[in-house]
Design a protein around this motif. Sequence first.
Motif, mmCIF file in Angstrom:
data_model
loop_
_atom_site.group_PDB
_atom_site.id
_atom_site.type_symbol
_atom_site.label_atom_id
_atom_site.label_comp_id
_atom_site.label_asym_id
_atom_site.label_seq_id
_atom_site.Cartn_x
_atom_site.Cartn_y
_atom_site.Cartn_z
ATOM 1 N N VAL A 151 0.810 -1.246 0.094
ATOM 2 C CA VAL A 151 0.001 -0.109 0.035
ATOM 3 C C VAL A 151 0.953 1.010 -0.039
ATOM 4 O O VAL A 151 1.937 1.374 0.760
ATOM 5 C CB VAL A 151 -0.790 -0.223 1.352
ATOM 6 N N LYS A 152 0.507 2.183 -0.908
ATOM 7 C CA LYS A 152 1.403 3.422 -1.008
ATOM 8 C C LYS A 152 1.160 4.031 0.212
ATOM 9 O O LYS A 152 -0.067 4.193 0.551
ATOM 10 C CB LYS A 152 1.032 4.060 -2.392
ATOM 11 N N GLY A 153 2.156 4.804 0.723
ATOM 12 C CA GLY A 153 1.896 5.807 2.084
ATOM 13 C C GLY A 153 0.793 6.742 1.968
ATOM 14 O O GLY A 153 0.117 6.883 2.886
ATOM 15 N N THR A 154 0.811 7.350 0.741
ATOM 16 C CA THR A 154 -0.383 8.697 0.499
ATOM 17 C C THR A 154 -1.608 7.721 0.742
ATOM 18 O O THR A 154 -2.830 8.339 1.444
ATOM 19 C CB THR A 154 -0.189 9.355 -0.585
ATOM 20 N N LEU A 155 -1.834 6.748 0.138
ATOM 21 C CA LEU A 155 -3.230 5.919 0.011
ATOM 22 C C LEU A 155 -3.580 5.384 1.467
ATOM 23 O O LEU A 155 -4.625 5.371 1.855
ATOM 24 C CB LEU A 155 -3.129 4.843 -0.823
ATOM 25 N N TRP A 156 -2.538 4.969 2.050
ATOM 26 C CA TRP A 156 -2.528 4.391 3.562
ATOM 27 C C TRP A 156 -3.021 5.564 4.375
ATOM 28 O O TRP A 156 -4.028 5.451 5.315
ATOM 29 C CB TRP A 156 -1.350 3.908 4.086
ATOM 30 N N ASP A 157 -2.649 6.632 4.488
ATOM 31 C CA ASP A 157 -2.903 7.954 5.272
ATOM 32 C C ASP A 157 -4.350 8.513 5.041
ATOM 33 O O ASP A 157 -4.964 9.184 5.519
ATOM 34 C CB ASP A 157 -2.070 8.827 5.361
#
Length: 217
Positions: free
Chosen positions: A166-172
């Motif tokens: 999961v890409k960090g920006t999507l995770w957040d």
Amino acid sequence: MAEGEGTSKTGGHDGFLGAVYDSKSTADVAALYDKWAETYDAEMAQSGYRHPSICLALLARHLPKGTAPLLDAGAGTGLIGEWLKIMGYPTVEALDISEGMLKVAARKNCYSAFHVLALGGALPFKTHSFGGVISAGVFTSGHVGAEGLDELIRITRPGGVIVLTVKGTLWDSGFAARVAELESKGLVARSEETEPYVSMPGETGTTPSRGLVLRVR
């Protein structure tokens, strides 16, 4: 298919990778991956692409050798499929939005079936069809968000695992919250979550991702 963690408009990626991030529709993404298919493996290797190896390590840690069938969700050119066969997972089906990518994957003789499909909506598989799902580089900007989780959970057998990055920006921006909600409902348990890492050390302007293992209840 797989992502590279950056954006072409903010100093990230050029070529096919940048174009994929700038795409506005599923059809555009599929067309770009079709064109990229023949050179994809070499270009990703040059960039030091890490998602496949991290997902393979997580799968081997949490799913017994011989479990079948598995679904490679976002199989692309079969980077993971080749290794799954070597590691002792005998039956793996490939799903990808790009027919061109799957044609390259078919040459590697590591998949038992091919499905030209997009994640994020209903999937044409029976409930509890798979012993596990692996999805590297798919849950990211311009590809698939948390809306893709429900169907993967439905088609995975109880006790099976879903391994994804999961890409960090999507995770957040909602993915982490959705995972927590699914846990609270008793649908999955979080078996492992890695520290954030850069998936393509050879590329600039990257955003860290994390690996995640969800065990279906």
